[in-house]
Write an enzyme that holds these catalytic residues in place. Sequence first.
Site, PDB file in Angstrom:
ATOM      1  N   SER A 158      40.933  82.604 105.193  1.00  0.00           N
ATOM      2  CA  SER A 158      40.398  83.345 106.339  1.00  0.00           C
ATOM      3  C   SER A 158      40.543  84.853 106.193  1.00  0.00           C
ATOM      4  CB  SER A 158      41.079  82.889 107.632  1.00  0.00           C
ATOM      5  OG  SER A 158      42.440  83.285 107.654  1.00  0.00           O
ATOM      6  N   LYS A 184      46.254  87.912 110.440  1.00  0.00           N
ATOM      7  CA  LYS A 184      44.909  88.409 110.743  1.00  0.00           C
ATOM      8  C   LYS A 184      44.954  89.936 110.772  1.00  0.00           C
ATOM      9  CE  LYS A 184      43.300  84.214 111.708  1.00  0.00           C
ATOM     10  NZ  LYS A 184      42.375  83.519 110.775  1.00  0.00           N
TER      11      LYS A 184
END
Length: 280
Positions: A50, A111
């Site tokens: 991701s 993230k």
Amino acid sequence: MPSSSSALRRPAPARAGGWRESVQSLLLFLLLALVLRTFVVMPRSIPSESMMPRLLVGDYVLVAKWPYGFSRFSLPFAPAAPAGRLFGRLPRRGDVVVFRAPPDDRHDYIKRLIGLPGDRVQMRAGRLWLNGRIVPRARIADFVVPLAANTECRSIALTPYGLSADAEGRPLCRLPRYRETLPDGRSYTIIDQGVTPQDDTPPVTVPPGHFFLMGDNRDISADSRFPATPGGGIGLVPFDNLEGRALITFFSSGAAFDWRHPIAWLAAIRADRIGQGFSS
């Protein structure tokens, strides 16, 4: 009376307490390691794609714990009840952060921080908008990485993207890459392969004490564009959930360690990734 030469040859008596000093040294080393792990840095491995292109599966990063202060999630022995942060400081847009993922707060995610409290964040036709303005981005060279045992190379784009090969036939992962630049000038690279439902989202104003986080691999990242669900999206992440800021990649391997095949594991080490930082 013994001669001076025989005195020199006589073995020195064993110093009392030698084993005690060894134990004390070991305890001091363990205490120092515990202090570093608790208050300074912690290691984390990357289990998904991701955050490609910056992070690959098999990367190991050191996470600095002091930049944002300390909460019950960043201190491993803190009780579960208290909330709030000690010496809390706001992160910057563009920081790559490790946090405990809502809603169950059980697993660590990594993230990039996009929206601060008060920011208005929206995706329109695959482009990031921040506070009513489109965030500039530029197409750059494709992201190309040799295919490894732990590379999924998840792709929604058509050929030549996804699984590919070089001129000698060696398998590669090739994905379209862009450089995105935030209002304060910080920039980073992202992957945007094509049209997905998360390319269009309603505007969200980040409430106090929360952040909007996104993965750099925009088409396969379950992030703040999705409601918080266990094992899925994360919604808006509370400040208390932040554990630290990614500092450096200290190790990287294209294969999982197998004690039965240590030579193959050593051969899979990606030395060119070791030492990479996270500054823009």
